[in-house]
Design an enzyme around this catalytic site. Sequence first.
Site, mmCIF file in Angstrom:
data_model
loop_
_atom_site.group_PDB
_atom_site.id
_atom_site.type_symbol
_atom_site.label_atom_id
_atom_site.label_comp_id
_atom_site.label_asym_id
_atom_site.label_seq_id
_atom_site.Cartn_x
_atom_site.Cartn_y
_atom_site.Cartn_z
ATOM 1 N N GLN A 42 46.281 42.245 45.307
ATOM 2 C CA GLN A 42 45.460 41.157 44.754
ATOM 3 C C GLN A 42 44.351 40.840 45.749
ATOM 4 O OE1 GLN A 42 47.519 37.404 44.104
ATOM 5 N NE2 GLN A 42 45.821 36.546 42.918
ATOM 6 N N ASP A 66 33.951 42.231 35.148
ATOM 7 C CA ASP A 66 34.255 42.532 36.548
ATOM 8 C C ASP A 66 33.025 43.163 37.190
ATOM 9 O OD1 ASP A 66 35.307 43.897 38.984
ATOM 10 O OD2 ASP A 66 37.234 43.204 38.208
ATOM 11 N N HIS A 87 44.185 35.753 37.564
ATOM 12 C CA HIS A 87 43.324 36.448 36.598
ATOM 13 C C HIS A 87 44.054 37.645 36.019
ATOM 14 C CE1 HIS A 87 42.666 38.265 40.550
ATOM 15 N NE2 HIS A 87 42.491 39.409 39.903
HETATM 16 P P1 AMP Z 1 42.398 41.791 42.018
HETATM 17 O O1 AMP Z 1 42.161 42.875 43.032
HETATM 18 O O2 AMP Z 1 43.457 42.113 41.013
HETATM 19 O O3 AMP Z 1 42.594 40.459 42.716
HETATM 20 O O4 AMP Z 1 41.060 41.709 41.180
HETATM 21 C C1 AMP Z 1 39.966 40.922 41.554
HETATM 22 C C2 AMP Z 1 38.789 41.445 40.796
HETATM 23 O O5 AMP Z 1 37.736 40.497 40.893
HETATM 24 C C3 AMP Z 1 38.227 42.779 41.357
HETATM 25 O O6 AMP Z 1 38.307 43.781 40.357
HETATM 26 C C4 AMP Z 1 36.794 42.429 41.725
HETATM 27 O O7 AMP Z 1 35.906 43.470 41.409
HETATM 28 C C5 AMP Z 1 36.528 41.204 40.888
HETATM 29 N N1 AMP Z 1 35.500 40.325 41.414
HETATM 30 C C6 AMP Z 1 35.401 39.833 42.664
HETATM 31 N N2 AMP Z 1 34.316 39.038 42.777
HETATM 32 C C7 AMP Z 1 33.715 39.022 41.549
HETATM 33 C C8 AMP Z 1 32.548 38.399 41.008
HETATM 34 N N3 AMP Z 1 31.771 37.614 41.755
HETATM 35 N N4 AMP Z 1 32.242 38.630 39.717
HETATM 36 C C9 AMP Z 1 33.010 39.427 38.952
HETATM 37 N N5 AMP Z 1 34.126 40.055 39.395
HETATM 38 C C10 AMP Z 1 34.474 39.862 40.680
#
Ligand code: AMP
Length: 138
Positions: free
Chosen positions: A95, A32, A101
């Site tokens: 989300q 992440d 994920h």
């Molecule tokens: P959620 O809020 O449960 O939808 O989690 C989405 C997660 O994706 C968050 O913790 C973000 O930090 C992560 N995220 C978003 N863009 C990226 C990226 N390009 N690479 C890695 N993690 C990401």
Amino acid sequence: MNVHSCIFCRIIARSAPAFLLCEDEHSLAFMDINPVAPGHALIVSKTHAETIFDLPIPDLQAVSATVKKVAQAVNSALLPDGISVVQSNGRGAAQSVLHFHMHVVPRTMDDGLLLNWSLRPGELSAIEAMAERIRAYL
Ligand code: AMP
């Protein structure tokens, strides 16, 4: 939503960067980019589905198997006090990326982590170092 507009689809297609951990036919694991704790990892389905309601069962099974594999590697690499596996569906669950994920989050006894955390960019070199430590157990 398609491969060009979804950041996780772009990571799966290798058209966006990520600190990759492992993959199988239906799932991909990477770090992440806004880690809520050092070693925070994500496991995504290779099929684009927004939520658990849209994801076919075989894809969910593949993601779950990779979650177990990554959680074991995080546990071996970092020896945390515990590990939370978190999965959110919809705005009410905070989300932020609409591609299915699961989070693997190393925990410490006193981290005070709330379920809906705010996103804070991580230090890339620190995230990369964590990826290397975890990969050694995959
Ligand atoms: P959620 O809020 O449960 O939808 O989690 C989405 C997660 O994706 C968050 O913790 C973000 O930090 C992560 N995220 C978003 N863009 C990226 C990226 N390009 N690479 C890695 N993690 C990401």
